[in-house]
Write an enzyme that holds these catalytic residues in place. Structure first.
Site, PDB file in Angstrom:
ATOM      1  CG  ASP A   1     -36.146 -50.296 -87.541  1.00  0.00           C
ATOM      2  OD1 ASP A   1     -35.735 -49.856 -86.461  1.00  0.00           O
ATOM      3  OD2 ASP A   1     -35.951 -49.705 -88.621  1.00  0.00           O
TER       4      ASP A   1
HETATM    5  C1  BGC Z   1     -34.221 -47.016 -87.195  1.00  0.00           C
HETATM    6  C2  BGC Z   1     -33.124 -48.036 -86.970  1.00  0.00           C
HETATM    7  C3  BGC Z   1     -32.561 -47.849 -85.592  1.00  0.00           C
HETATM    8  C4  BGC Z   1     -33.675 -47.968 -84.574  1.00  0.00           C
HETATM    9  C5  BGC Z   1     -33.213 -47.831 -83.132  1.00  0.00           C
HETATM   10  C6  BGC Z   1     -35.225 -47.000 -86.077  1.00  0.00           C
HETATM   11  O1  BGC Z   1     -36.096 -45.924 -86.204  1.00  0.00           O
HETATM   12  O2  BGC Z   1     -34.846 -47.272 -88.426  1.00  0.00           O
HETATM   13  O3  BGC Z   1     -32.142 -47.921 -87.946  1.00  0.00           O
HETATM   14  O4  BGC Z   1     -31.549 -48.780 -85.358  1.00  0.00           O
HETATM   15  O5  BGC Z   1     -34.636 -46.955 -84.822  1.00  0.00           O
HETATM   16  O6  BGC Z   1     -32.881 -46.530 -82.848  1.00  0.00           O
END
Ligand code: BGC
Length: 826
Positions: free
Chosen positions: A287
């Protein structure tokens, strides 16, 4: 406990006070006092991709490509290239091969941060349809839109479970049951990937709340979800496994820790579960800024470090190579990987074969989903302008096609009718004067996209907030749709709307004259990086926003025919008003996306017969749920222990005999259905069932595979679980008669009761089928129980086993409205 396990425990306990998680020395992360049993073991080395199942040719092609790459080029693919790319995240490029790098883009309900793209119903709504085809169609349409924008991979579907009712991101996922979520995940993956885009199933795992989730600075508190092995397999890992079985080519590891160890360096999770047990052939991506170490993550099985920099908001401004305040991953000072990974390879800390495997998996995912190296994004998430710094970045490619129709259909199919005393469907010829109340009926005064990432609750609620959003191309609000519909069908009708939630006097006034009233209320939540009205992602409570209860009351006090429409991210408490006789109907509409008003009109006026079913339980009081958000903790690692184990949502209510307001699976129709003639056919397949997916072939010493000595399925590894998982063990048939006067869909549900010795919840969902039945006609419904459906995870043998004894098959209209019962012996 066996001697061996006892020994392991003693060793672990002896180690914990001194140990810090360290893959190299093989010492697991320690637990604070009182949580000693919650430690994630070390599982190394990482299992390299093997090309199993349908992956053979994609892996072979990827290997061939990787064999031509220099170490620098390989590292370019493993490490995100910062936040200043066209897509929200992405990797470095391979100029020699004309590959511009991976474009990784949110979100699970549409292409985030761009124009001329659709805003689909949220995951929770497609789950509420209980329709496998609609789940697939939504995935397929979203895949088409990402493809049209030049995206290689969607960060979605999101499939964390609704363990806590107030969990901020529950709405992005598919509810509180692993089986329902598993089907929705698999169908979404199939749909997305059939359009040649990689689906990334997220967030692996135990990421069920937003408070203390991680992803911020180096010193922040990050919670540990303490989850026992059986619960992990039967609940939280299940939907991911189903996604992998459907071919998901990427998995995202989450911000939080599981059993004390940071997930993206948790070798038990990445190497042990995803790559060994689930025989995953694609790549694991972090993530955004979930990485907390370099060498450990690489050895633990992480394949791609996204977005490449250490932390959000901690670097100096670096001249546009990354977001203004994030360190540039090109610079050794700002990335865990990048050139630091080169150093780690050169000094022997990380074998180059591990890096080869990372890159092979990434390209195998690309080829497996039918892509080549030529795709480039034609938009830029940072702006809707055509040019950025003088460079053409946005071609404004319109990818919406006619997806509005599907969105409208899913929106209507996901509406759950909770209550109807007879007013619905509304007979438009009958009423002369409508009152429509509440800000949730109308537009956001700042425009549908007025609040960045939908971080506000203004106007009708059609999605939550955070990264799981997309811009609305348009938003048909309920007030607009109802007015238009009534005007077109009966132009001599009065319609008065009061959209101010606090102007009770005006609501009273209109309500006192109207013969039909609609009160719109909502509850919102989202991702932790935005706080709305003091809700830091997770909701603070389960009540309606903007004092929605008072809006309802202002209507019901004067209007004895008030229909309540709820747009909500998850459960809310209805007790204050649900039994009020002036509340004549309640429609639970979730988060329906851009066509929300039209979807509602379809059900309200009867063009569509409602068939949505609750994907979670609506309790009578908050304390009836088995677990809640941890809002406050002063521990360095806040401990969230899943003490309720297998008993979440309806399983808990059943086990504890707690009466819910509306149970999981509940929903009314404009017609009635009767069930009859249950038959069960055993397929006579052997119960021999100690199957798992460990593959001894990749280790030279077969004793390292825990069950190598007796596992008959050892060489049948297959992504997502052994092939034998899909053996049909039982076929269940029964008849459903539409005994009313309207055609409609019935959602037939199969719940399984395990033998008592299995210590399962009283019943668990194991199949469902949404069937179209014409008025006064009868359909025969057929369902199957697969080997996995009747198995439980055995922690001792580390495999799925079929318990011995009597199984009960419950066929019902919901988890509590059981119509037919049968049984079989194993
Ligand atoms: C989120 C993800 C997301 C990623 C990219 C993160 O903060 O938890 O779900 O895909 O950011 O934006």
């Amino acid at each position: 406990m066996g001697t061996m396990s006892l020994l392991i425990c003693l060793v672990l306990v002896a180690l914990w006070p001194v140990a810090f998680g360290d893959i190299v020395s093989g010492v697991p992360d320690s637990a604070p006092p009182g949580f000693e049993e919650w430690i994630s073991p070390i599982v190394v080395p990482a299992k390299p991709v093997s090309g199993d199942g349908p992956w053979a040719s994609a892996v072979a092609r990827a290997r061939d490509l990787v064999s031509q790459l220099t170490l620098d080029e390989k590292i370019n693919i493993t490490t995100g290239a910062g936040g200043n790319l066209a897509c929200v995240d992405g990797t470095g490029a391979l100029p020699r091969f004309n590959f511009s790098g991976f474009c990784l883009q949110d979100s699970p309900l549409g292409v985030r941060d761009t124009d001329y793209a659709s805003a689909f119903p949220a995951g929770i709504n497609v789950a509420a349809t209980w329709d496998k085809q609609l789940m697939y169609d939504r995935g397929f349409a979203m895949g088409a839109e990402h493809l049209g924008k030049g995206v290689n991979m969607i960060f979605g579907p999101m499939t964390n479970l609704g363990r806590v009712a107030a969990g901020g991101r529950n709405w992005e996922g598919f509810g509180a049951d692993p089986y329902l979520a598993g089907v929705a995940t698999a169908q979404t993956v199939l749909g997305i990937q059939d359009n040649n885009v990689i689906a990334c199933v997220k967030h692996f795992y135990g990421n069920e709340q937003e408070h203390y989730r991680g992803g911020g600075s180096s010193s922040e508190q990050i919670y540990s979800s303490n989850i026992d092995d059986r619960t992990a397999h039967e609940l939280y890992i299940w939907p991911f496994a189903e996604g992998i079985r459907a071919g998901a080519a990427s998995i995202m590891c989450s911000y939080n820790k599981v059993n004390q160890t940071q997930n993206c360096q948790n070798s038990k999770l990445l190497n042990g579960i995803i790559k060994e047990e689930l025989d995953f052939q694609g790549f694991i991506v972090s993530d955004a800024a979930a990485v907390r170490s370099g060498v450990d993550t690489a050895l633990a099985g992480l394949d791609m470090h996204s977005p490449g920099f250490f932390y959000f908001g901690t670097g100096p401004y670096n001249g546009g190579a990354s977001l203004p305040n994030e360190g540039n991953p090109d610079n050794t000072t700002y990335s865990w990987w990048g050139s630091n990974l080169i150093t780690a390879v050169m000094n022997g800390s990380v074998p180059e074969s591990r890096v080869d495997d990372m890159v092979t998996r990434a390209f195998a995912a690309l080829f497996f989903t039918g892509q080549d190296l030529t795709r480039t994004p034609n938009f830029n998430y940072q702006t809707e302008d055509t040019y950025l710094n003088g460079v053409l970045v946005n071609e404004h490619v319109n990818v919406m096609e006619n997806h509005g129709q599907l969105i409208r259909e899913i929106g209507a199919a996901s509406i759950v009718m909770l209550k109807n005393t007879g007013v619905l469907p509304v007979d438009v010829t009958k009423y002369r004067r409508y009152g429509i109340f509440g800000s949730d009926a109308g537009p956001n005064p700042q425009g549908p996209n007025g609040c960045a990432d939908r971080g506000c609750d203004q106007g009708t609620l059609a999605m939550g907030w955070g990264s799981g959003t997309a811009n609305f191309p348009y938003l048909i609000d309920p007030n607009m749709a109802i007015t238009w519909y009534v005007y077109n069908n009966r132009p001599d009708t009065m319609i008065e709307s009061v959209l101010d939630d606090y102007d009770y006097a005006s609501i009273n006034q209109v309500a006192s004259q109207a013969d039909i009233c609609l009160a719109f209320v909502n509850a919102d939540s989202g991702e932790e990086y935005i706080t709305v009205d003091t809700n830091e992602g997770d909701r603070n409570n389960l009540t309606l926003w903007h004092s929605g209860e008072a809006v309802i009351n202002a209507s019901t006090s004067y209007c004895s025919n008030t229909i309540v429409v709820v747009h909500s991210v998850g459960p809310v408490l209805l007790e204050e008003w649900i039994d009020n006789p002036n509340v004549t109907a309640v429609l639970w509409a979730g988060l329906p996306g851009q066509e929300t008003g039209n979807s509602l009109v379809d059900v309200l006026f009867g063009a569509v017969n409602p068939s949505g079913r609750l994907p979670y339980t609506l309790a009578r009081q908050r304390g009836d749920y088995p677990a809640d958000v941890l809002y406050e903790s002063n521990m360095t690692t806040p401990q969230i222990t899943y003490y309720e184990r297998l008993m979440i949502d309806y399983r808990w209510f059943d086990a504890q005999s707690i009466v819910p307001r509306y149970e999981f699976g509940y929903g009314l129709s404009y017609t009635t259905f009767n069930y009859s003639s249950l038959s069960l056919y055993g397929q006579g397949i052997s119960k021999r069932d100690d199957v798992n997916n460990f593959d001894a072939r990749w280790v030279t010493d077969t004793s390292m595979a825990p069950t190598a000595t007796y596992n008959p399925y050892l060489n049948q590894t297959y992504p997502g679980g052994p092939l034998s998982f899909s053996d049909t063990m039982y076929t269940v048939t029964f008849k459903v008669t539409n005994s009313g006067l309207r055609d409609g869909y019935e959602v037939a549900q199969l719940y399984l009761g395990f033998p008592e010795s299995a210590m399962e919840p009283p019943k668990v969902l194991r199949e469902f089928n949404r069937v179209w039945i014409k008025a006064e006609e009868t359909s025969t419904v057929s369902m199957t129980l697969l080997r996995k459906d009747i198995s439980i995870w055995d922690v001792i043998s580390q495999s799925w086993i079929i318990p011995s004894g009597t199984f009960t098959v419950y066929i019902g209209k919901s988890s509590r409205d059981i119509q037919l019962t049968g049984s079989f012996e194993q």
